[in-house]
Design an enzyme around this catalytic site. Sequence first.
Site, mmCIF file in Angstrom:
data_model
loop_
_atom_site.group_PDB
_atom_site.id
_atom_site.type_symbol
_atom_site.label_atom_id
_atom_site.label_comp_id
_atom_site.label_asym_id
_atom_site.label_seq_id
_atom_site.Cartn_x
_atom_site.Cartn_y
_atom_site.Cartn_z
ATOM 1 N N PRO A 103 -17.426 16.397 50.081
ATOM 2 C CG PRO A 103 -17.709 18.624 50.786
ATOM 3 C CD PRO A 103 -17.883 17.717 49.596
ATOM 4 N N GLY A 104 -17.325 15.170 53.425
ATOM 5 C CA GLY A 104 -18.127 14.663 54.535
ATOM 6 C C GLY A 104 -17.545 15.170 55.841
ATOM 7 N NE ARG A 105 -12.110 12.537 58.128
ATOM 8 C CZ ARG A 105 -12.147 11.368 58.784
ATOM 9 N NH1 ARG A 105 -12.261 11.350 60.093
ATOM 10 N NH2 ARG A 105 -12.030 10.224 58.137
ATOM 11 C CB CYS A 136 -16.379 -7.166 78.029
ATOM 12 S SG CYS A 136 -17.510 -6.928 79.377
ATOM 13 C CD GLU A 137 -13.964 -6.150 72.049
ATOM 14 O OE1 GLU A 137 -12.781 -6.127 71.640
ATOM 15 O OE2 GLU A 137 -14.900 -6.666 71.439
ATOM 16 C CE1 TYR A 139 -17.116 8.595 57.121
ATOM 17 C CE2 TYR A 139 -15.800 10.513 57.669
ATOM 18 C CZ TYR A 139 -16.450 9.733 56.729
ATOM 19 O OH TYR A 139 -16.444 10.118 55.413
#
Length: 421
Positions: free
Chosen positions: A276-278, A346-347, A375
């Site tokens: 598990p990570g999240r 600038c996007e 993440y």
Amino acid sequence: MDHFLYRDGLLHAEDVPLIEIAAEVGTPFYCYSTATLTRHYRLFEEALNGLDHLVCYSVKSLSNQAILRTLAGLGAGMDVVSGGEYRRALAAGVPGEKIVFSGVGKTHEEMAFALTHGIRQFNVESDSELHALSEVAAAMGKRAPVTLRVNPDVDAKTHEKIATGRKEDKFGVPIARARALYAEAARLPGLEVVGVDVHIGSQLTDLAPFEAAFGKIAELTRALRADGHAIRRLDLGGGLGIPYTSSNETPPLPLDYGAMIRRVLGDLDVEIEIEPGRLIAGNAGILVAQVIYLKQGEGRDFLILDAAMNDLIRPAMYGAHHDIVPVVEPCAGIERYPVDIVGPVCESGDTFAKQRLMPPLAAGDLVAFRSAGAYGAVMSSEYNTRPLIPEVLVHQDQYAVIRPRPSFDEIINRDRLPSWL
Ligand SMILES: *Cc1c(COP(=O)(O)O)cnc(C)c1O
């Protein structure tokens, strides 16, 4: 549940008011809670209690060494997907014997390095990798412990970019070819087959795809044993989802996940590994940012923050939702207004939320993005020459900067001018 709560009208990380950290380290910054990390890790330990098991934290979700050391101190092993992550885990004090090496593109150098410093197992993802690993290990006079990552062709029903267990995904070997590949692995001189591996995706909000995949793994395990392979370990990957909104989401609990594992795999007499990570890191971290400007557009208002997509890319990359809350608690019943919450990059994709209902905020106010631990920092970049933002770890009433903000000089001086300029 996490440990980012309002107390006396101020958002705290455990016992520390976030405005105190902001005053010292400046904004934006990531802030993690030790108590939340610990709690989430222990949920998995409880879920697998009684089974022979190892929880291998997925380093890629949040890889600061202070986080790795916190979890290693609780007994966690680590799942890494690159030589860099392997080195990070070692540097944090994790013994090689508790590190699992996953990923579709391990290089010969990465394999040799891990074989030199110790490895629990390589999760091999292709025929070519099987041969490469055998060659590298045999040349060192070693036998590399391996599982094959099997692609069970199960749809994880998650975001397109994080589904990994369908036959069109690049991961693992097709389950139909698994027995042939295990026979191949058993013939190769540099390998020792120890188990089977599967990981079908991330942010799964339903146990059914896991159960479908694990059922296929159980069947495969029986077949492989009948073929003469000593399958003693099953690595079930990660992927359990977390709630990203405070309202109606109810992803499965680790306890139910554990019960399902027992039901589907409990009679196989194998060691269970999970990655598990999240679920461990996600809700253990927030990102704190400051409002730079309020801007009135044509029919919509913008809240321009000092954090941007380079600091937290999930909304731009996955259309992900993060709850965004003021650090100073709004008065009960205060009216909320729709605003677009954006960063300075600038996007147009540098938009964290559209028409989000927020209480009135002014320039200089602080806001916190919840569920930003996993993440988040690991996917950040210096796009627009914006320095990587600091990471802070809180433990009860203490806090420490676990990655400082680099200076502009440090960033700019990394460039080298060629002799002709
Ligand atoms: C990303 C990944 C994980 C962790 O997934 P989460 O959704 O964060 O739990 C585990 N194993 C492998 C092989 C991965 O690539």
